[in-house]
Motif scaffolding. Structure first.
Motif, PDB file in Angstrom:
ATOM      1  N   GLY A  78      -3.367   9.387 -45.281  1.00 12.53           N
ATOM      2  CA  GLY A  78      -2.713  10.586 -44.801  1.00 12.53           C
ATOM      3  C   GLY A  78      -3.269  11.159 -43.513  1.00 12.53           C
ATOM      4  N   ASP A  79      -4.607  11.183 -43.363  1.00 13.45           N
ATOM      5  CA  ASP A  79      -5.191  11.778 -42.164  1.00 13.45           C
ATOM      6  C   ASP A  79      -5.512  10.743 -41.085  1.00 13.45           C
ATOM      7  OD1 ASP A  79      -7.366  10.468 -43.224  1.00 13.45           O
ATOM      8  OD2 ASP A  79      -8.581  12.272 -43.545  1.00 13.45           O
ATOM      9  N   GLY A  80      -5.156   9.486 -41.318  1.00 13.29           N
ATOM     10  CA  GLY A  80      -5.359   8.454 -40.299  1.00 13.29           C
ATOM     11  C   GLY A  80      -6.782   7.968 -40.159  1.00 13.29           C
ATOM     12  N   SER A  81      -7.666   8.323 -41.083  1.00 14.98           N
ATOM     13  CA  SER A  81      -9.067   7.912 -40.991  1.00 14.98           C
ATOM     14  C   SER A  81      -9.322   6.533 -41.581  1.00 14.98           C
ATOM     15  CB  SER A  81      -9.966   8.937 -41.685  1.00 14.98           C
ATOM     16  OG  SER A  81      -9.664   9.014 -43.076  1.00 14.98           O
ATOM     17  N   CYS A  82      -8.352   5.978 -42.312  1.00 15.74           N
ATOM     18  CA  CYS A  82      -8.489   4.660 -42.940  1.00 15.74           C
ATOM     19  C   CYS A  82      -7.275   3.808 -42.610  1.00 15.74           C
ATOM     20  CB  CYS A  82      -8.609   4.779 -44.457  1.00 15.74           C
ATOM     21  SG  CYS A  82     -10.084   5.641 -45.049  1.00 15.74           S
ATOM     22  N   ILE A  83      -7.512   2.519 -42.423  1.00 18.65           N
ATOM     23  CA  ILE A  83      -6.422   1.573 -42.202  1.00 18.65           C
ATOM     24  C   ILE A  83      -6.648   0.371 -43.102  1.00 18.65           C
ATOM     25  CG2 ILE A  83      -7.583   0.380 -40.282  1.00 18.65           C
ATOM     26  CD1 ILE A  83      -4.732   0.171 -39.017  1.00 18.65           C
ATOM     27  N   GLU A  84      -5.560  -0.143 -43.685  1.00 16.94           N
ATOM     28  CA  GLU A  84      -5.625  -1.262 -44.609  1.00 16.94           C
ATOM     29  C   GLU A  84      -4.670  -2.355 -44.162  1.00 16.94           C
ATOM     30  OE1 GLU A  84      -5.841  -1.803 -49.444  1.00 16.94           O
ATOM     31  OE2 GLU A  84      -4.331  -0.430 -48.638  1.00 16.94           O
ATOM     32  N   TRP A  85      -5.048  -3.608 -44.384  1.00 16.51           N
ATOM     33  CA  TRP A  85      -4.207  -4.736 -44.013  1.00 16.51           C
ATOM     34  C   TRP A  85      -4.540  -5.936 -44.890  1.00 16.51           C
ATOM     35  CZ3 TRP A  85      -8.748  -3.524 -41.858  1.00 16.51           C
ATOM     36  CH2 TRP A  85      -9.673  -4.547 -41.638  1.00 16.51           C
ATOM     37  N   MET A  86      -3.654  -6.939 -44.839  1.00 17.88           N
ATOM     38  CA  MET A  86      -3.869  -8.201 -45.553  1.00 17.88           C
ATOM     39  C   MET A  86      -4.094  -9.305 -44.527  1.00 17.88           C
ATOM     40  SD  MET A  86      -0.937  -8.007 -48.502  1.00 17.88           S
ATOM     41  CE  MET A  86      -1.053  -6.864 -49.890  1.00 17.88           C
ATOM     42  N   PRO A  87      -5.262  -9.944 -44.526  1.00 19.56           N
ATOM     43  CA  PRO A  87      -5.532 -10.994 -43.540  1.00 19.56           C
ATOM     44  C   PRO A  87      -4.778 -12.286 -43.860  1.00 19.56           C
ATOM     45  CG  PRO A  87      -7.563 -10.077 -44.484  1.00 19.56           C
ATOM     46  CD  PRO A  87      -6.436  -9.633 -45.334  1.00 19.56           C
ATOM     47  N   VAL A  88      -4.225 -12.897 -42.825  1.00 20.08           N
ATOM     48  CA  VAL A  88      -3.555 -14.191 -42.969  1.00 20.08           C
ATOM     49  C   VAL A  88      -4.593 -15.297 -42.798  1.00 20.08           C
ATOM     50  CG1 VAL A  88      -1.842 -15.753 -41.976  1.00 20.08           C
ATOM     51  CG2 VAL A  88      -1.356 -13.292 -42.128  1.00 20.08           C
ATOM     52  N   VAL A  89      -4.625 -16.249 -43.727  1.00 24.98           N
ATOM     53  CA  VAL A  89      -5.571 -17.360 -43.645  1.00 24.98           C
ATOM     54  C   VAL A  89      -4.877 -18.676 -43.331  1.00 24.98           C
ATOM     55  CG1 VAL A  89      -7.272 -16.282 -45.138  1.00 24.98           C
ATOM     56  CG2 VAL A  89      -5.494 -17.716 -46.151  1.00 24.98           C
ATOM     57  N   ALA A  90      -3.575 -18.765 -43.578  1.00 19.50           N
ATOM     58  CA  ALA A  90      -2.847 -20.008 -43.290  1.00 19.50           C
ATOM     59  C   ALA A  90      -1.348 -19.705 -43.233  1.00 19.50           C
ATOM     60  CB  ALA A  90      -3.121 -21.074 -44.346  1.00 19.50           C
ATOM     61  N   VAL A  91      -0.629 -20.543 -42.470  1.00 18.04           N
ATOM     62  CA  VAL A  91       0.824 -20.431 -42.349  1.00 18.04           C
ATOM     63  C   VAL A  91       1.400 -21.839 -42.419  1.00 18.04           C
ATOM     64  CG1 VAL A  91       2.777 -19.623 -40.976  1.00 18.04           C
ATOM     65  CG2 VAL A  91       0.589 -18.416 -40.848  1.00 18.04           C
ATOM     66  N   SER A  92       2.466 -22.009 -43.191  1.00 22.60           N
ATOM     67  CA  SER A  92       3.111 -23.311 -43.279  1.00 22.60           C
ATOM     68  C   SER A  92       4.594 -23.101 -43.594  1.00 22.60           C
ATOM     69  CB  SER A  92       2.438 -24.184 -44.344  1.00 22.60           C
ATOM     70  OG  SER A  92       2.968 -25.496 -44.316  1.00 22.60           O
ATOM     71  N   ASN A  93       5.289 -24.214 -43.861  1.00 22.27           N
ATOM     72  CA  ASN A  93       6.706 -24.163 -44.210  1.00 22.27           C
ATOM     73  C   ASN A  93       6.912 -24.768 -45.599  1.00 22.27           C
ATOM     74  OD1 ASN A  93       6.672 -24.765 -40.986  1.00 22.27           O
ATOM     75  ND2 ASN A  93       8.306 -23.348 -41.550  1.00 22.27           N
ATOM     76  N   TYR A  94       7.717 -24.093 -46.392  1.00 21.59           N
ATOM     77  CA  TYR A  94       8.031 -24.654 -47.704  1.00 21.59           C
ATOM     78  C   TYR A  94       9.234 -25.587 -47.575  1.00 21.59           C
ATOM     79  CZ  TYR A  94      11.551 -20.875 -47.882  1.00 21.59           C
ATOM     80  OH  TYR A  94      12.604 -20.032 -47.616  1.00 21.59           O
ATOM     81  N   LEU A  95       9.303 -26.561 -48.448  1.00 24.45           N
ATOM     82  CA  LEU A  95      10.432 -27.483 -48.470  1.00 24.45           C
ATOM     83  C   LEU A  95      11.526 -27.004 -49.411  1.00 24.45           C
ATOM     84  CD1 LEU A  95       8.503 -30.888 -48.481  1.00 24.45           C
ATOM     85  CD2 LEU A  95       9.242 -29.480 -46.544  1.00 24.45           C
ATOM     86  N   ASN A  96      11.101 -26.310 -50.444  1.00 25.62           N
ATOM     87  CA  ASN A  96      12.069 -25.718 -51.363  1.00 25.62           C
ATOM     88  C   ASN A  96      11.382 -24.598 -52.123  1.00 25.62           C
ATOM     89  OD1 ASN A  96      10.856 -26.754 -53.973  1.00 25.62           O
ATOM     90  ND2 ASN A  96      11.273 -28.713 -52.946  1.00 25.62           N
ATOM     91  N   LEU A  97      12.178 -23.657 -52.567  1.00 28.04           N
ATOM     92  CA  LEU A  97      11.690 -22.617 -53.470  1.00 28.04           C
ATOM     93  C   LEU A  97      12.420 -22.784 -54.786  1.00 28.04           C
ATOM     94  CD1 LEU A  97      11.384 -19.369 -51.303  1.00 28.04           C
ATOM     95  CD2 LEU A  97       9.571 -20.881 -52.101  1.00 28.04           C
ATOM     96  N   PRO A  98      11.689 -22.913 -55.888  1.00 29.37           N
ATOM     97  CA  PRO A  98      12.351 -23.172 -57.178  1.00 29.37           C
ATOM     98  C   PRO A  98      13.252 -22.018 -57.594  1.00 29.37           C
ATOM     99  CG  PRO A  98      10.025 -22.671 -57.484  1.00 29.37           C
ATOM    100  CD  PRO A  98      10.236 -22.830 -56.014  1.00 29.37           C
ATOM    101  N   GLY A  99      14.349 -22.374 -58.215  1.00 25.83           N
ATOM    102  CA  GLY A  99      15.306 -21.360 -58.626  1.00 25.83           C
ATOM    103  C   GLY A  99      15.263 -21.039 -60.099  1.00 25.83           C
TER     104      GLY A  99
END
Length: 266
Positions: A78-99
């Motif tokens: 709320g007061d801007g004194s803290c910031i949070e994030w999620m670090p990226v460690v890897a990026v790739s492409n999926y071939l399919n996502l199960p349905g």
């Protein structure tokens, strides 16, 4: 008869001696004052350089951390004194996502160089709450992206199941680590890790080492402020922050402001 020339030795008079003492005192006073001013000037310059160096270290530390953030994962309290994030460690492409209703894996392209990665998988998190791991949703439980020949099978750890709510136009997915937080408390800047995913910023941060680390000191209390412009599909996000560093000796203050661009990759 030849005469003799008599030479009488003549010393300093009292007046002359007093004048010499006075002149020496004046010269000594000027010299001492000059040396004192020169020394104080050198101390002040050193103090300013130290503050500037500390400010650069803080700015660079925060900037590098945020450049590795998952787009859309950056948030502030709320007061801007803290910031949070999620670090990226890897990026790739999926071939399919199960349905099916309870998928525990999916096939993907391997990482370059035969690398592997572990963490949560995120698929197209735009418009989603990235701090929620419900299924279906954008953020999966812990998973492992193994090394190997294409295709590789990304498996959710412990036999967990997860369905992704939306597909990526580029079939891209991110592997992320658990969130990090940077906060100012008093005159210190702290970095927090390994506290899990929380519903709000700075809700349950660690209180001791090694999950709470001191990044810097000598900040002016209450001077750190973060502001976030979220990314969209058309532009990258921007984080701006400002803070002040104060000298403990002189009390002088150095003000710093910085902007960081968070690259937007769907």
């Amino acid at each position: 008869m030849g005469g003799f020339l008599t030479v009488r030795a003549r010393g300093f008079t009292l007046v002359e001696l007093v004048m010499v003492i006075v002149l020496l005192a004046i010269v000594a006073t000027i010299s001492v004052r000059f040396v004192a001013l020169s020394t104080q000037g050198a101390v002040d310059v050193g103090s300013r350089q130290l503050r500037s160096f500390s400010a650069v270290v803080i700015s660079e530390h925060v900037s590098r951390a945020l450049r590795e953030a998952l787009p859309g994962s950056i948030r502030v309290n709320g007061d801007g004194s803290c910031i949070e994030w999620m670090p990226v460690v890897a990026v790739s492409n999926y071939l399919n996502l199960p349905g099916d209703s309870n998928p525990d894996s999916f096939e993907a392209a391997p990482l370059a160089g035969g690398a592997s990665a572990s963490g949560r998988v995120v698929v197209y998190g735009y418009g989603s709450n990235l701090y929620s791991t419900v299924s279906p949703g954008a953020v999966s439980p812990e998973a492992t992206l193994p090394a190997g020949a294409s295709p590789v099978t990304v498996t959710f750890d412990g036999g967990a199941n997860h369905r992704f709510a939306t597909k990526s136009p580029e079939r891209k997915f991110f592997v992320i680590e658990d969130p990090r937080t940077i906060c100012q408390q008093g005159s210190f800047l702290f970095r927090y890790r390994d506290y899990g995913i929380q519903g709000t910023v700075a809700a349950a941060l660690p209180a001791t080492m090694p999950t709470r680390e001191v990044v810097a000191g000598n900040l002016v209390p209450g001077s750190l402020n973060f502001e976030v412009v979220p990314p969209t599909l058309q532009r990258s996000g921007v984080v701006s922050f400002r803070f002040q560093v104060q000298s403990q000796q002189s009390g002088e203050v150095t003000s710093v402001s910085q902007e960081v661009q968070v690259r937007n990759v769907p």
